[in-house]
Design a protein around this motif. Sequence first.
Motif, mmCIF file in Angstrom:
data_model
loop_
_atom_site.group_PDB
_atom_site.id
_atom_site.type_symbol
_atom_site.label_atom_id
_atom_site.label_comp_id
_atom_site.label_asym_id
_atom_site.label_seq_id
_atom_site.Cartn_x
_atom_site.Cartn_y
_atom_site.Cartn_z
ATOM 1 N N ALA A 92 27.811 28.774 -21.795
ATOM 2 C CA ALA A 92 27.020 28.148 -20.723
ATOM 3 C C ALA A 92 25.532 28.194 -21.045
ATOM 4 O O ALA A 92 24.793 27.252 -20.744
ATOM 5 C CB ALA A 92 27.298 28.840 -19.392
ATOM 6 N N THR A 93 25.072 29.282 -21.661
ATOM 7 C CA THR A 93 23.647 29.381 -22.007
ATOM 8 C C THR A 93 23.296 28.438 -23.146
ATOM 9 O O THR A 93 22.180 27.905 -23.197
ATOM 10 C CB THR A 93 23.265 30.820 -22.397
ATOM 11 O OG1 THR A 93 23.879 31.175 -23.645
ATOM 12 C CG2 THR A 93 23.695 31.811 -21.327
ATOM 13 N N VAL A 94 24.239 28.238 -24.051
ATOM 14 C CA VAL A 94 24.020 27.302 -25.162
ATOM 15 C C VAL A 94 23.863 25.887 -24.624
ATOM 16 O O VAL A 94 22.928 25.150 -24.997
ATOM 17 C CB VAL A 94 25.189 27.377 -26.162
ATOM 18 C CG1 VAL A 94 24.992 26.364 -27.290
ATOM 19 C CG2 VAL A 94 25.313 28.789 -26.743
ATOM 20 N N ASP A 95 24.764 25.491 -23.728
ATOM 21 C CA ASP A 95 24.682 24.151 -23.137
ATOM 22 C C ASP A 95 23.432 23.994 -22.285
ATOM 23 O O ASP A 95 22.783 22.938 -22.304
ATOM 24 C CB ASP A 95 25.921 23.884 -22.274
ATOM 25 C CG ASP A 95 27.172 23.621 -23.098
ATOM 26 O OD1 ASP A 95 27.060 23.529 -24.339
ATOM 27 O OD2 ASP A 95 28.260 23.510 -22.508
ATOM 28 N N ALA A 96 23.078 25.025 -21.522
ATOM 29 C CA ALA A 96 21.892 24.957 -20.670
ATOM 30 C C ALA A 96 20.638 24.722 -21.502
ATOM 31 O O ALA A 96 19.771 23.916 -21.145
ATOM 32 C CB ALA A 96 21.757 26.245 -19.859
ATOM 33 N N THR A 97 20.549 25.407 -22.620
ATOM 34 C CA THR A 97 19.403 25.236 -23.520
ATOM 35 C C THR A 97 19.359 23.813 -24.067
ATOM 36 O O THR A 97 18.290 23.198 -24.161
ATOM 37 C CB THR A 97 19.480 26.251 -24.672
ATOM 38 O OG1 THR A 97 19.540 27.575 -24.137
ATOM 39 C CG2 THR A 97 18.274 26.129 -25.597
ATOM 40 N N ALA A 98 20.532 23.279 -24.415
ATOM 41 C CA ALA A 98 20.604 21.912 -24.947
ATOM 42 C C ALA A 98 20.210 20.875 -23.891
ATOM 43 O O ALA A 98 19.508 19.909 -24.196
ATOM 44 C CB ALA A 98 22.022 21.632 -25.452
ATOM 45 N N ILE A 99 20.655 21.081 -22.649
ATOM 46 C CA ILE A 99 20.307 20.148 -21.568
ATOM 47 C C ILE A 99 18.812 20.188 -21.288
ATOM 48 O O ILE A 99 18.169 19.152 -21.077
ATOM 49 C CB ILE A 99 21.100 20.491 -20.283
ATOM 50 C CG1 ILE A 99 22.602 20.266 -20.491
ATOM 51 C CG2 ILE A 99 20.588 19.662 -19.112
ATOM 52 C CD1 ILE A 99 23.014 18.830 -20.649
ATOM 53 N N CYS A 150 13.109 14.188 -13.658
ATOM 54 C CA CYS A 150 13.310 15.546 -13.161
ATOM 55 C C CYS A 150 12.702 16.532 -14.153
ATOM 56 O O CYS A 150 12.261 16.161 -15.236
ATOM 57 C CB CYS A 150 14.799 15.846 -12.980
ATOM 58 S SG CYS A 150 15.743 15.744 -14.528
ATOM 59 N N VAL A 151 12.695 17.800 -13.760
ATOM 60 C CA VAL A 151 12.338 18.895 -14.670
ATOM 61 C C VAL A 151 13.544 19.826 -14.754
ATOM 62 O O VAL A 151 14.010 20.330 -13.730
ATOM 63 C CB VAL A 151 11.108 19.682 -14.166
ATOM 64 C CG1 VAL A 151 10.826 20.859 -15.098
ATOM 65 C CG2 VAL A 151 9.890 18.773 -14.072
ATOM 66 N N VAL A 152 14.066 20.020 -15.957
ATOM 67 C CA VAL A 152 15.253 20.853 -16.153
ATOM 68 C C VAL A 152 14.862 22.158 -16.831
ATOM 69 O O VAL A 152 14.113 22.159 -17.808
ATOM 70 C CB VAL A 152 16.306 20.132 -17.027
ATOM 71 C CG1 VAL A 152 17.516 21.037 -17.243
ATOM 72 C CG2 VAL A 152 16.729 18.816 -16.393
ATOM 73 N N SER A 153 15.386 23.271 -16.310
ATOM 74 C CA SER A 153 15.204 24.565 -16.963
ATOM 75 C C SER A 153 16.539 25.294 -17.021
ATOM 76 O O SER A 153 17.381 25.147 -16.141
ATOM 77 C CB SER A 153 14.189 25.427 -16.209
ATOM 78 O OG SER A 153 12.868 25.031 -16.499
ATOM 79 N N GLY A 154 16.693 26.061 -18.062
ATOM 80 C CA GLY A 154 17.911 26.848 -18.191
ATOM 81 C C GLY A 154 17.978 27.489 -19.560
ATOM 82 O O GLY A 154 17.303 27.050 -20.492
ATOM 83 N N PRO A 155 18.770 28.537 -19.630
ATOM 84 C CA PRO A 155 19.576 29.110 -18.554
ATOM 85 C C PRO A 155 18.737 29.893 -17.538
ATOM 86 O O PRO A 155 17.731 30.498 -17.889
ATOM 87 C CB PRO A 155 20.531 30.044 -19.290
ATOM 88 C CG PRO A 155 19.803 30.404 -20.544
ATOM 89 C CD PRO A 155 18.988 29.219 -20.922
ATOM 90 N N LEU A 156 19.175 29.852 -16.270
ATOM 91 C CA LEU A 156 18.554 30.621 -15.199
ATOM 92 C C LEU A 156 19.655 31.259 -14.358
ATOM 93 O O LEU A 156 20.663 30.615 -14.063
ATOM 94 C CB LEU A 156 17.702 29.729 -14.286
ATOM 95 C CG LEU A 156 16.263 29.412 -14.705
ATOM 96 C CD1 LEU A 156 15.658 28.413 -13.736
ATOM 97 C CD2 LEU A 156 15.410 30.681 -14.754
ATOM 98 N N GLN A 157 19.450 32.514 -13.966
ATOM 99 C CA GLN A 157 20.357 33.127 -13.015
ATOM 100 C C GLN A 157 20.044 32.580 -11.621
ATOM 101 O O GLN A 157 18.929 32.132 -11.350
ATOM 102 C CB GLN A 157 20.218 34.647 -13.039
ATOM 103 C CG GLN A 157 20.694 35.281 -14.348
ATOM 104 C CD GLN A 157 20.683 36.787 -14.284
ATOM 105 O OE1 GLN A 157 21.367 37.386 -13.462
ATOM 106 N NE2 GLN A 157 19.899 37.408 -15.161
#
Length: 302
Positions: free
Chosen positions: A191-198, A210-217
């Motif tokens: 999930a963190t790998v995909d979040a970073t890619a997104i 939009c503004v996307v950030s991740g991974p975030l808890q």
Amino acid sequence: MINQDYFINLAKEKTGDAIQTVAVAAPHDLATLESLRNAVDLGFVKVILVGDENIITEVAKDADLNISDMKLVHATDLPDAAQKAVDQVREGHASLIMKGLLDTSVILKAVVKRENELRTGKTLSYVGILFNENKEKYYLTSDGAMLIAPTLEQKKGIVENSVEVAHALGMECPNVAMICAKEKYYEKMPATVDATAIQKMNQDGEIKGCVVSGPLQLDNAVDKHSVEIKGVKDPVAGKADILVVSAIEVGNVLLKTAKYLGGWTFGGVVVGAKVPIVVCSRSDGEAAKLVSIAAACMMAAK
């Protein structure tokens, strides 16, 4: 504070004189008919009832509910109701679809049939609208109802669909948090790998508006105090508008925990087809149904 009236008034403002029409597949239960009656009375939607004429009229009669101003299209069974609801859109009589007393899979099967011409090539996903009348902010969440274990490409579609809903509701540039159990890239946690890619897709201009950030808890996505205590440095931290989860279990538990343990309400729409689709559970209350219809009307108008 954010309650159903907030979204109803917003729908009236956004749709103006262009009142949208919803084709409802199998409205064979009182809860659905009552929500439609209220939506019509509030003045932001018109209704076409598509289903067994005898059942619909009998349910309305038993409850002394007036449906005389709603068009009635007879259907012989549930798949026929789904198809004829889609036909109302194809023929230009309706601009959105709502699921009544039938499985979501039945209505979606009709929507995705190539000959029905409602497919767009986009990912179909569910966007939840989570609100609480004691709070000053609401959240969009996805996907807690449709995509079981979305791929990276599907997650991109989930974000884009959620942003489309946010824009329709008046958010110009929503903050999107890719929710994970860790806030750093960690190869053992996909999930963190995909979040970073997104996030990189957003930074590179592949995902716009939009503004996307991740991974975030979750805490650091929505709670400014947690952000300060943990020293999280991120443009979305504490200010998320859209919460994108990694799998259906996460999204489902997030929504239902908020509802049943936290006193929040959620409605939602399926996005990615040519028209929005209102998908409510039989256990959903009046507020959830009205907010879902209002959101779909705003999307259809946009």
